[in-house]
Design a protein around this motif. Structure first.
Motif, PDB file in Angstrom:
ATOM      1  N   ALA A  29       0.809  -1.207   0.000  1.00  0.00           N
ATOM      2  CA  ALA A  29       0.000   0.000   0.000  1.00  0.00           C
ATOM      3  C   ALA A  29       0.846   1.262   0.000  1.00  0.00           C
ATOM      4  CB  ALA A  29      -0.913   0.006   1.221  1.00  0.00           C
ATOM      5  N   ALA A  30       2.155   1.138  -0.302  1.00  0.00           N
ATOM      6  CA  ALA A  30       3.025   2.310  -0.271  1.00  0.00           C
ATOM      7  C   ALA A  30       2.607   3.311  -1.333  1.00  0.00           C
ATOM      8  CB  ALA A  30       4.474   1.885  -0.500  1.00  0.00           C
ATOM      9  N   PRO A  31       2.284   4.560  -0.918  1.00  0.00           N
ATOM     10  CA  PRO A  31       1.803   5.535  -1.885  1.00  0.00           C
ATOM     11  C   PRO A  31       2.942   6.301  -2.558  1.00  0.00           C
ATOM     12  CG  PRO A  31       1.687   6.450   0.320  1.00  0.00           C
ATOM     13  CD  PRO A  31       2.236   5.069   0.449  1.00  0.00           C
ATOM     14  N   GLY A  32       2.676   6.774  -3.736  1.00  0.00           N
ATOM     15  CA  GLY A  32       3.568   7.701  -4.444  1.00  0.00           C
ATOM     16  C   GLY A  32       4.995   7.213  -4.485  1.00  0.00           C
ATOM     17  N   ASP A  33       5.916   8.126  -4.132  1.00  0.00           N
ATOM     18  CA  ASP A  33       7.333   7.775  -4.175  1.00  0.00           C
ATOM     19  C   ASP A  33       7.819   7.155  -2.882  1.00  0.00           C
ATOM     20  OD1 ASP A  33       7.033  10.010  -2.661  1.00  0.00           O
ATOM     21  OD2 ASP A  33       8.749  11.097  -3.504  1.00  0.00           O
ATOM     22  N   LEU A  34       6.860   6.863  -1.934  1.00  0.00           N
ATOM     23  CA  LEU A  34       7.218   6.094  -0.736  1.00  0.00           C
ATOM     24  C   LEU A  34       7.373   4.647  -1.151  1.00  0.00           C
ATOM     25  CD1 LEU A  34       7.597   6.003   2.369  1.00  0.00           C
ATOM     26  CD2 LEU A  34       5.129   5.641   2.548  1.00  0.00           C
ATOM     27  N   SER A  35       8.585   4.118  -1.023  1.00  0.00           N
ATOM     28  CA  SER A  35       8.870   2.803  -1.594  1.00  0.00           C
ATOM     29  C   SER A  35       8.378   1.682  -0.697  1.00  0.00           C
ATOM     30  CB  SER A  35      10.376   2.652  -1.822  1.00  0.00           C
ATOM     31  OG  SER A  35      11.043   2.560  -0.582  1.00  0.00           O
ATOM     32  N   ALA A  36       8.100   0.552  -1.320  1.00  0.00           N
ATOM     33  CA  ALA A  36       7.730  -0.653  -0.573  1.00  0.00           C
ATOM     34  C   ALA A  36       8.862  -1.088   0.329  1.00  0.00           C
ATOM     35  CB  ALA A  36       7.347  -1.774  -1.544  1.00  0.00           C
ATOM     36  N   ALA A  37      10.105  -0.821  -0.094  1.00  0.00           N
ATOM     37  CA  ALA A  37      11.257  -1.210   0.720  1.00  0.00           C
ATOM     38  C   ALA A  37      11.281  -0.443   2.026  1.00  0.00           C
ATOM     39  CB  ALA A  37      12.553  -0.980  -0.062  1.00  0.00           C
ATOM     40  N   GLU A  38      10.936   0.851   1.950  1.00  0.00           N
ATOM     41  CA  GLU A  38      10.921   1.658   3.170  1.00  0.00           C
ATOM     42  C   GLU A  38       9.851   1.162   4.140  1.00  0.00           C
ATOM     43  OE1 GLU A  38      12.418   6.029   1.627  1.00  0.00           O
ATOM     44  OE2 GLU A  38      10.431   5.324   1.017  1.00  0.00           O
ATOM     45  N   ILE A  39       8.694   0.832   3.566  1.00  0.00           N
ATOM     46  CA  ILE A  39       7.638   0.285   4.430  1.00  0.00           C
ATOM     47  C   ILE A  39       8.076  -1.047   5.019  1.00  0.00           C
ATOM     48  CG2 ILE A  39       5.284  -0.633   4.452  1.00  0.00           C
ATOM     49  CD1 ILE A  39       5.310   2.340   4.359  1.00  0.00           C
ATOM     50  N   LEU A  57      12.616   6.365  12.289  1.00  0.00           N
ATOM     51  CA  LEU A  57      12.541   6.256  10.833  1.00  0.00           C
ATOM     52  C   LEU A  57      11.186   6.730  10.320  1.00  0.00           C
ATOM     53  CD1 LEU A  57      13.712   5.447   8.118  1.00  0.00           C
ATOM     54  CD2 LEU A  57      13.010   3.065   8.592  1.00  0.00           C
ATOM     55  N   ALA A  58      10.113   6.383  11.024  1.00  0.00           N
ATOM     56  CA  ALA A  58       8.784   6.813  10.597  1.00  0.00           C
ATOM     57  C   ALA A  58       8.676   8.327  10.604  1.00  0.00           C
ATOM     58  CB  ALA A  58       7.721   6.194  11.496  1.00  0.00           C
ATOM     59  N   PHE A  59       9.172   8.979  11.683  1.00  0.00           N
ATOM     60  CA  PHE A  59       9.137  10.444  11.728  1.00  0.00           C
ATOM     61  C   PHE A  59       9.972  11.054  10.593  1.00  0.00           C
ATOM     62  CE2 PHE A  59       7.724  10.323  16.284  1.00  0.00           C
ATOM     63  CZ  PHE A  59       6.614  11.136  16.109  1.00  0.00           C
ATOM     64  N   THR A  60      11.111  10.411  10.279  1.00  0.00           N
ATOM     65  CA  THR A  60      11.955  10.915   9.182  1.00  0.00           C
ATOM     66  C   THR A  60      11.218  10.845   7.854  1.00  0.00           C
ATOM     67  OG1 THR A  60      13.948  10.218  10.367  1.00  0.00           O
ATOM     68  CG2 THR A  60      14.152  10.598   7.986  1.00  0.00           C
ATOM     69  N   LEU A  61      10.589   9.723   7.596  1.00  0.00           N
ATOM     70  CA  LEU A  61       9.861   9.558   6.335  1.00  0.00           C
ATOM     71  C   LEU A  61       8.654  10.485   6.268  1.00  0.00           C
ATOM     72  CD1 LEU A  61      10.047   5.662   6.030  1.00  0.00           C
ATOM     73  CD2 LEU A  61      11.264   7.339   4.613  1.00  0.00           C
ATOM     74  N   LEU A  62       8.025  10.752   7.429  1.00  0.00           N
ATOM     75  CA  LEU A  62       6.858  11.639   7.431  1.00  0.00           C
ATOM     76  C   LEU A  62       7.228  13.078   7.087  1.00  0.00           C
ATOM     77  CD1 LEU A  62       4.856  10.292  10.495  1.00  0.00           C
ATOM     78  CD2 LEU A  62       4.022  10.461   8.139  1.00  0.00           C
ATOM     79  N   GLU A  63       8.496  13.446   7.298  1.00  0.00           N
ATOM     80  CA  GLU A  63       8.904  14.780   6.866  1.00  0.00           C
ATOM     81  C   GLU A  63       8.797  14.926   5.358  1.00  0.00           C
ATOM     82  OE1 GLU A  63      12.801  15.464   8.369  1.00  0.00           O
ATOM     83  OE2 GLU A  63      12.172  15.511  10.489  1.00  0.00           O
ATOM     84  N   ARG A  64       9.022  13.815   4.619  1.00  0.00           N
ATOM     85  CA  ARG A  64       8.900  13.847   3.154  1.00  0.00           C
ATOM     86  C   ARG A  64       7.495  13.499   2.699  1.00  0.00           C
ATOM     87  NH1 ARG A  64      13.229   9.987   2.910  1.00  0.00           N
ATOM     88  NH2 ARG A  64      11.943   8.834   1.402  1.00  0.00           N
ATOM     89  N   HIS A  65       6.791  12.694   3.526  1.00  0.00           N
ATOM     90  CA  HIS A  65       5.471  12.205   3.113  1.00  0.00           C
ATOM     91  C   HIS A  65       4.479  12.448   4.250  1.00  0.00           C
ATOM     92  CE1 HIS A  65       7.663  10.181  -0.104  1.00  0.00           C
ATOM     93  NE2 HIS A  65       8.458   9.637   0.830  1.00  0.00           N
ATOM     94  N   PRO A  66       4.151  13.707   4.559  1.00  0.00           N
ATOM     95  CA  PRO A  66       3.320  14.008   5.735  1.00  0.00           C
ATOM     96  C   PRO A  66       1.901  13.473   5.643  1.00  0.00           C
ATOM     97  CG  PRO A  66       3.620  15.957   4.381  1.00  0.00           C
ATOM     98  CD  PRO A  66       4.543  14.930   3.818  1.00  0.00           C
ATOM     99  N   ASN A  67       1.429  13.106   4.458  1.00  0.00           N
ATOM    100  CA  ASN A  67       0.056  12.612   4.305  1.00  0.00           C
ATOM    101  C   ASN A  67       0.007  11.132   3.966  1.00  0.00           C
ATOM    102  OD1 ASN A  67      -1.122  15.167   4.797  1.00  0.00           O
ATOM    103  ND2 ASN A  67      -0.626  15.793   2.694  1.00  0.00           N
ATOM    104  N   ALA A  68       1.106  10.447   4.257  1.00  0.00           N
ATOM    105  CA  ALA A  68       1.148   9.010   3.987  1.00  0.00           C
ATOM    106  C   ALA A  68       0.494   8.269   5.152  1.00  0.00           C
ATOM    107  CB  ALA A  68       2.586   8.544   3.781  1.00  0.00           C
ATOM    108  N   GLY A  69      -0.741   7.866   4.935  1.00  0.00           N
ATOM    109  CA  GLY A  69      -1.491   7.231   6.013  1.00  0.00           C
ATOM    110  C   GLY A  69      -0.820   5.991   6.560  1.00  0.00           C
ATOM    111  N   MET A  70      -0.143   5.219   5.690  1.00  0.00           N
ATOM    112  CA  MET A  70       0.491   3.993   6.158  1.00  0.00           C
ATOM    113  C   MET A  70       1.638   4.284   7.108  1.00  0.00           C
ATOM    114  SD  MET A  70       0.148   0.844   6.251  1.00  0.00           S
ATOM    115  CE  MET A  70      -1.146   0.777   5.016  1.00  0.00           C
ATOM    116  N   LEU A  71       2.379   5.384   6.865  1.00  0.00           N
ATOM    117  CA  LEU A  71       3.437   5.761   7.795  1.00  0.00           C
ATOM    118  C   LEU A  71       2.856   6.101   9.168  1.00  0.00           C
ATOM    119  CD1 LEU A  71       5.854   7.986   5.665  1.00  0.00           C
ATOM    120  CD2 LEU A  71       6.297   5.717   6.598  1.00  0.00           C
ATOM    121  N   TRP A  72       1.775   6.864   9.160  1.00  0.00           N
ATOM    122  CA  TRP A  72       1.117   7.196  10.427  1.00  0.00           C
ATOM    123  C   TRP A  72       0.642   5.923  11.147  1.00  0.00           C
ATOM    124  CZ3 TRP A  72       1.285  11.790  12.731  1.00  0.00           C
ATOM    125  CH2 TRP A  72       1.562  12.929  11.957  1.00  0.00           C
TER     126      TRP A  72
END
Length: 750
Positions: A29-39, A57-72
């Motif tokens: 379910a990785a959106p956009g340029d958020l990679s499956a590897a990162e998830i 790591l999640a907070f770091t990725l959220l700086e680039r993808h603040p609306n990525a529901g899966m990261l949250w």
């Protein structure tokens, strides 16, 4: 009672957190340029329990993808598993993933973990709307409903989860919990056994099964289940607590105390264990510790009504009546529908002479619970207080019909009428109860009741045996009689209140002639004397007022602090006492206070009220002491449970009353021989009325018909015409009264 441990999460992380599902498919379910590897890396960190790294790591990725529901969503799991505040994270997840069932489920589970059940249930229901067949969500919804008092409604949800997965041990266990909450103990035990077939080494489920078995009366099985739970998890405090409950039910008090202490060692804030330990300790003489434990429990959970009721009961048993009332009222502020609190408050109000309020408390209890046996029993006692003994017996019989194990109803029946050979059903019921382990107070009351039964039937050996057993059991309360302390106290009174001191103190006193005090040993005829005087239209019988004991303690404390300082308290004492008399008796010309133990306080009373009248009632010493031995005085009269101690106490009573006879004038002290009173009722009644300066009134001859409340152990006797059967009663027990024989020398009557 804890739920069973949860199954490992399907995500493969190994966690048993019921809100850690849905991560296994997160990479897809990785959106956009958020990679499956990162998830996948995040999920892997959580699976290795490297939660802090996953959080960073999640907070770091959220700086680039603040609306990525899966990261949250992943961040929320990481925070929850670290017991960090995850509420904002979980709410943000549901905003970004409104159709994600796990997101709503995680939020709901988090809220429920913090006992925000209603809000949690809303989120869990939303999760179930999206994914109706999720077995864990079904169980979580059911758990929340059960916590909100909807145990009955939760059962279909547990059953639905089990249809989806019959091997879901948590659902089976928690279904048992729901049945147990509804009182369906057989169904609960069945569920726990099925859960144990699936998970035989789960300590929580063994513990829950033991709880159900205890409530079913299967005490041996309950002990085995509780001990199995403890063997599997020695730190499981609830299992130690449940074992304590079983042991207490078997009368094994010391062992129960040890189990409760184990529970508290592993969980010092376990409020239920604090309450249970406090219930047993008074029966082992540790009343002060019990009060301290309940006070601690209230500090830990000030919203638990049960603890206030338990503390109120303990204080009431120690006759700290005002403090007891305050605790019952606090309980009712928390839980206005607590029927036991209403009934117990009624008992306090009765003790204070607030009869109408006591009746109202009982009626309120019964409006909440029509089968509240404590309220029905108290209504029976209130009827007996008014001399309505037939009505009282109906209440007591109603109590036994509802609860055959309510020992106090058997005791009250025996104490409020003469037992006969036709009372064999009563005898069978009382003996059947005694064949079982009972709380100490229950067994003691039954033993006294049996003594009364056998005495009425003139089976004197059986009667004395029952009374003796009752008195020996009462000693478990640990209130030892201090002979040296009693002797020293009498010495202090005699030395502090000689004739000159009393005359000197009287300059501080009040001239009122209203107070009439009847003193003497308990069971010496003080209630009969009061009933005769209270039958006069100008007199009011106030019963046993608990005033002068407290006043004397204050006086002694002031004397110790500043020699002669106690005298300065006398004017305020006199005013307070008169206020008390007015509160209970209105404007009655004479108010009779028949607290027998005021024989200790005669000097202070005469100092405060030079015109008061003291009537000292005396009965044959062995009749008096034996009658005390035959009465349920609880733990409040420690001398009363041993004939040698009774002989010593009586000797000190004689020494002190001899002193009053020496230092007080005949105009202040009238001595009334009980045996003479019952032989010449009119003559002595006239003499007493003359002594308190009231004219003769023939109503005093018909004292047994006087309509008034009598709250003493003699309330049945004072409703009967005078008869001589109580005089010389000791001869029926002559072979048992050896320690009392030395009291045969009677005091000199003036």
């Amino acid at each position: 009672m804890k739920p069973g441990r949860n199954e490992p999460c399907p995500c493969g992380s190994g966690t048993k957190y019921k809100h850690c599902c849905g991560l296994a498919t997160a990479a897809k379910a990785a959106p956009g340029d958020l990679s499956a590897a990162e998830i996948s890396e995040l999920v892997g960190l959580i699976g290795l329990n490297r939660l802090r790294e996953a959080e960073v790591l999640a907070f770091t990725l959220l700086e680039r993808h603040p609306n990525a529901g899966m990261l949250w969503k992943i961040l929320g799991v990481a925070l929850m598993r670290q017991n960090k505040d995850a509420l904002h994270t979980l709410r943000r997840t549901t905003e970004l993933l409104p159709l994600d069932a796990e997101a709503h489920g995680n939020l709901g589970a988090y809220l429920c973990d913090r006992q925000q059940w209603a809000q949690g249930l809303t989120s869990l229901r939303r999760s179930l709307e999206i994914q109706p067949r999720n077995q864990q969500t079904l169980v979580n919804v059911a758990n929340a409903m059960k916590a909100l008092g909807q145990a009955r409604e939760s059962i279909p949800l547990y059953e639905q989860a089990l249809k989806i997965n019959p091997r879901f041990a948590e659902a089976q266990n928690n279904l048992g919990n729901a049945y147990l909450k509804l009182g369906r103990c057989d169904d609960a035990a069945r569920c726990y056994r099925l859960a144990l077939e699936l998970n035989p080494d789960d300590a929580d489920i063994h513990c829950n099964l033991g709880n159900a078995q205890r409530q079913l009366g299967l005490l041996d099985e309950a002990i085995a289940s509780s001990r199995r739970a403890i063997a599997l998890d020695p730190t499981l405090s609830v299992a130690h607590n449940n074992l304590g409950l079983v042991l207490a039910g078997l009368g094994q008090r010391a062992e129960a105390v040890a189990s409760y202490r184990q529970a508290l060692q592993h969980n010092p804030g376990y409020v239920e264990a604090l309450n249970n330990l406090a219930a047993v300790l008074p029966e082992m003489g540790e009343r002060a510790e019990a009060v301290a434990l309940l006070t601690r429990a209230i500090a830990l959970d000030p919203k638990r009504a049960e603890t206030y009721v338990n503390l109120g009961n303990l204080l009431f048993e120690s006759r700290r009546v005002e403090d007891a009332e305050a605790n019952y009222r606090r309980a009712l502020l928390i839980d206005p529908h607590n029927s036991l609190a209403h009934a117990d408050l009624g008992a306090v109000l009765r003790m204070q002479g607030r009869i109408k309020e006591a009746q109202t408390s009982c009626r309120t209890a019964l409006s909440t619970d029509p089968n509240c046996v404590a309220a029905l029993w108290l209504l029976g006692e209130l009827s007996a207080d008014r001399g309505q003994f037939a009505e009282a017996t109906q209440y007591f019989q109603q109590v036994i019909a509802l609860d055959p194990g309510y020992a106090f109803a058997y005791y009250s029946i025996a104490m409020n009428r003469k037992m006969t050979g036709e009372d064999t059903p009563w005898l069978r019921g009382a003996e059947a109860l005694l064949a079982k382990p009972l709380p100490l107070r229950h067994e003691i009351s039954l033993r006294y009741g049996l003594g009364k039964y056998f005495d009425d039937l003139r089976q004197y050996d059986e009667a004395f045996g029952s009374y003796q057993k009752a008195n020996e059991l009462t000693k478990f309360y640990g209130n030892d009689y201090d002979r040296a302390g009693m002797t020293a106290r009498v010495d202090r009174i005699i030395n502090g209140f000689d004739a000159a001191s009393i005359r000197r103190y009287q300059s501080f006193g009040n001239p009122s002639e209203r107070p009439v005090l009847i003193v003497g040993m308990p069971r010496s005829g003080t209630s009969l004397t009061e009933q005769i005087l209270a039958s006069h239209p100008a007199a009011f019988g106030a019963g046993e007022l608990r005033f002068w004991q407290t006043a004397f303690s204050a006086y002694e404390a002031a004397e110790l602090k500043d020699h002669g300082g106690g005298a300065h308290l006398i004017p305020a004492m006199a005013r307070s006492y008169l206020d008390r008399l007015t509160a209970v008796a209105g404007d009655a010309q004479r108010v009779v206070d028949k607290m027998p133990q005021n024989f200790m306080n005669v000097g202070l009373i005469c100092a405060a009220f030079p015109s008061a009248r003291i009537i000292h009632v005396q009965r044959h010493p062995i009749d008096t002491c034996l009658s005390i031995y035959f009465q349920y005085f609880s733990h409040l009269h420690p001398y009363a449970n041993d004939l040698d101690n009774l002989a010593h106490f009586y000797g000190e009573y004689l020494r002190l009353t001899d002193h009053w006879r020496t230092v007080l004038p005949a105009s202040v002290l009238l001595e009334v021989p009980y045996e003479a009173l019952i032989e010449d009722q009119e003559g002595w009644s006239r003499r007493m009325l003359e002594f308190i300066d009231l004219p003769w009134d023939p109503k005093c001859l018909d004292f047994h018909q006087t309509d008034r409340t009598v709250i003493t152990l003699s309330k049945w006797q004072v409703r009967q015409k005078i008869h001589a059967s109580s005089a010389g009663r000791w001869r029926n027990y002559q072979k048992y009264v050896g320690p009392l024989q030395g009291l045969m020398k009677r005091p000199t009557h003036r």
